[in-house]
Design a protein around this motif. Sequence first.
Motif, mmCIF file in Angstrom:
data_model
loop_
_atom_site.group_PDB
_atom_site.id
_atom_site.type_symbol
_atom_site.label_atom_id
_atom_site.label_comp_id
_atom_site.label_asym_id
_atom_site.label_seq_id
_atom_site.Cartn_x
_atom_site.Cartn_y
_atom_site.Cartn_z
ATOM 1 N N LEU A 104 0.834 -1.211 0.000
ATOM 2 C CA LEU A 104 0.000 0.000 0.000
ATOM 3 C C LEU A 104 0.863 1.253 0.000
ATOM 4 O O LEU A 104 0.385 2.347 -0.272
ATOM 5 C CB LEU A 104 -0.924 -0.004 1.218
ATOM 6 C CG LEU A 104 -1.845 -1.240 1.348
ATOM 7 C CD1 LEU A 104 -2.707 -1.146 2.594
ATOM 8 C CD2 LEU A 104 -2.725 -1.396 0.113
ATOM 9 N N THR A 105 2.131 1.083 0.355
ATOM 10 C CA THR A 105 3.111 2.171 0.293
ATOM 11 C C THR A 105 4.409 1.544 -0.219
ATOM 12 O O THR A 105 4.531 0.324 -0.203
ATOM 13 C CB THR A 105 3.405 2.780 1.677
ATOM 14 O OG1 THR A 105 3.992 1.757 2.499
ATOM 15 C CG2 THR A 105 2.166 3.329 2.346
ATOM 16 N N ASP A 120 8.545 0.011 -4.988
ATOM 17 C CA ASP A 120 8.847 1.429 -4.925
ATOM 18 C C ASP A 120 7.597 2.202 -5.330
ATOM 19 O O ASP A 120 6.553 1.617 -5.598
ATOM 20 C CB ASP A 120 10.111 1.798 -5.716
ATOM 21 C CG ASP A 120 9.998 1.440 -7.179
ATOM 22 O OD1 ASP A 120 8.866 1.417 -7.683
ATOM 23 O OD2 ASP A 120 11.038 1.204 -7.795
ATOM 24 N N MET A 121 7.730 3.528 -5.358
ATOM 25 C CA MET A 121 6.584 4.397 -5.589
ATOM 26 C C MET A 121 5.807 3.986 -6.836
ATOM 27 O O MET A 121 4.578 4.003 -6.862
ATOM 28 C CB MET A 121 7.102 5.833 -5.717
ATOM 29 C CG MET A 121 6.033 6.883 -5.729
ATOM 30 S SD MET A 121 5.126 6.926 -4.194
ATOM 31 C CE MET A 121 6.211 7.959 -3.206
ATOM 32 N N ASP A 122 6.537 3.586 -7.884
ATOM 33 C CA ASP A 122 5.888 3.270 -9.148
ATOM 34 C C ASP A 122 5.101 1.958 -9.086
ATOM 35 O O ASP A 122 4.248 1.702 -9.925
ATOM 36 C CB ASP A 122 6.937 3.169 -10.269
ATOM 37 C CG ASP A 122 7.748 4.449 -10.387
ATOM 38 O OD1 ASP A 122 7.191 5.509 -10.045
ATOM 39 O OD2 ASP A 122 8.911 4.385 -10.802
ATOM 40 N N SER B 89 12.794 17.246 -3.326
ATOM 41 C CA SER B 89 11.683 16.378 -2.917
ATOM 42 C C SER B 89 11.339 15.368 -4.008
ATOM 43 O O SER B 89 11.069 14.212 -3.733
ATOM 44 C CB SER B 89 10.462 17.203 -2.524
ATOM 45 O OG SER B 89 9.996 17.907 -3.638
ATOM 46 N N ARG B 90 11.408 15.811 -5.280
ATOM 47 C CA ARG B 90 11.116 14.870 -6.358
ATOM 48 C C ARG B 90 12.255 13.854 -6.514
ATOM 49 O O ARG B 90 12.040 12.667 -6.667
ATOM 50 C CB ARG B 90 10.891 15.612 -7.673
ATOM 51 C CG ARG B 90 10.296 14.723 -8.762
ATOM 52 C CD ARG B 90 10.047 15.488 -10.045
ATOM 53 N NE ARG B 90 11.310 15.995 -10.596
ATOM 54 C CZ ARG B 90 11.398 17.009 -11.445
ATOM 55 N NH1 ARG B 90 10.324 17.661 -11.804
ATOM 56 N NH2 ARG B 90 12.563 17.393 -11.918
ATOM 57 N N GLY B 91 13.478 14.357 -6.428
ATOM 58 C CA GLY B 91 14.638 13.501 -6.666
ATOM 59 C C GLY B 91 14.834 12.427 -5.612
ATOM 60 O O GLY B 91 15.415 11.382 -5.878
ATOM 61 N N ALA B 97 10.712 6.860 2.089
ATOM 62 C CA ALA B 97 10.342 5.996 3.216
ATOM 63 C C ALA B 97 11.593 5.440 3.888
ATOM 64 O O ALA B 97 11.684 5.385 5.114
ATOM 65 C CB ALA B 97 9.447 4.859 2.721
ATOM 66 N N LEU B 98 12.554 5.067 3.067
ATOM 67 C CA LEU B 98 13.810 4.525 3.612
ATOM 68 C C LEU B 98 14.527 5.585 4.450
ATOM 69 O O LEU B 98 14.883 5.341 5.605
ATOM 70 C CB LEU B 98 14.714 4.066 2.470
ATOM 71 C CG LEU B 98 16.149 3.710 2.878
ATOM 72 C CD1 LEU B 98 16.144 2.426 3.707
ATOM 73 C CD2 LEU B 98 17.044 3.554 1.665
ATOM 74 N N PHE B 99 14.726 6.770 3.870
ATOM 75 C CA PHE B 99 15.468 7.819 4.578
ATOM 76 C C PHE B 99 14.794 8.165 5.907
ATOM 77 O O PHE B 99 15.463 8.357 6.917
ATOM 78 C CB PHE B 99 15.580 9.083 3.717
ATOM 79 C CG PHE B 99 16.478 8.913 2.513
ATOM 80 C CD1 PHE B 99 17.385 7.861 2.436
ATOM 81 C CD2 PHE B 99 16.425 9.806 1.456
ATOM 82 C CE1 PHE B 99 18.215 7.697 1.334
ATOM 83 C CE2 PHE B 99 17.250 9.658 0.347
ATOM 84 C CZ PHE B 99 18.142 8.601 0.282
#
Lengths: 256, 187
Positions: A104-105, A120-122, B89-91, B97-99
């Motif tokens: 979900l994330t 990952d996000m994608d 923020s995009r990069g 989540a990891l950081f």
Amino acid sequence: MKQIDFDPVFSAAIRSELDARVTAPTARISLRRRHLRLGAGIFAGASILIGGAAAAAGLLTMPGAQEVTELGVSVVETATGTAAVQLGAVPDGATGILVSLTCLTPGTFSFDDGASIGCDMDDVGQPTGGGSYTLNFSPEQQFITITTAPESSWTIAATYVSERTTEWAINANGETYGALNESGEPNLIAVTATNGNGGFVHAGELAHANGSEQAATFTSPEQALAWQDSMAGKTVSVPVYQNDGETRVGEFTIQY
Amino acid sequence: MDTGVVNEVEVWTRACANDGRAFTSLFDTHRDRVFRHVLRLVDNAHDAEEVTSASFFELWRRRASVILVSDSVLPWLLVTAGNIARNVSRGTRRYRALFDSLQRADATADAEQIAVDHFEDDESLGYLKAAMKMLKPVDASLVILVVLEDYAVTEAATLLGLSAGAARTRLHRAKGKMRQQLTEART
């Protein structure tokens, strides 16, 4: 000018995460997808049937496929961070737990045996955002634990199953045919051809085309890299036959 | 490395063959150089740490297309970190989540304050950051490599996929634009 240094604690954490990712790339790929990566290439528009996957696709008649019988109902649970899911009493005849996890994330979600699924996000919300996996379990185990970062969310559906691998069949020429499974590969391996037809490829022809034959002769990473470079951009095809190994029904393509 | 002589091409080849120690040795070797570079481009130390870290994760993720310059991955890291720093923020989103899950030595320290103390010593850095953001990514990468990091134009051109002539022309124009921007900012 005041010197600013890279936070040593953060740096150590980044370093160990990098080490983990580089050392164990397969740990982030679900079992099913890992098996599909037989060679260095990509199977373009075609796929190999693996025992478990073939069963999941409902192709129970495929010889060599795994026959999976669900015992009881699925337990579905959604959580954030590491959590244990109670499954209840183990039914007679259970050999594993079929777990289907949806991310979900973004995050890495690890099973009890160390296998994990990375999203990952994608991936989130996409077919790649999760995977199915059959966990072996000890008879007294009535729960499974998903380990992940505190902010990572997931949903699982878990069911006790009994699994049995069926035998490969033998054609008129004495060749075995069916799905790849844990006992190895039959003479004719079940695949889906680029035209969508189901059929079989000769194991030897596939090994030559997907590089596993060549890979067996490499003695250093440099050789492997050189071979990969020499194949870059190339497409290799092998014929797909009916289970007689003679009647052509399509082709199986590997792209480098 | 018993000999003390480290051939980075060899280390990189080993890293690509899933040798975690080889990859982390690249992190150890280049972390501070990339970090110092990124500090000039972002607003605070936390951002600089994350941009630096993200560039190493990208080095691994995009290993198939990494180009070595002067037998080193450093130029690729500097350019990649520069591109990530353009939009932090995009990069860093892929690794957010990891950081956020990783510990820091001084979670309570005001990183922004540290950064301000640092940068007030050199106000032209602020103009430099603004000027870099104004340039196209390729031109900014050229400035980073050639002007700030002393690589040869031909080396930078290889990495960025430009001919040496095109790289020289672009660099000349980029310098002109930056000079203009810095002059305007000061008057």
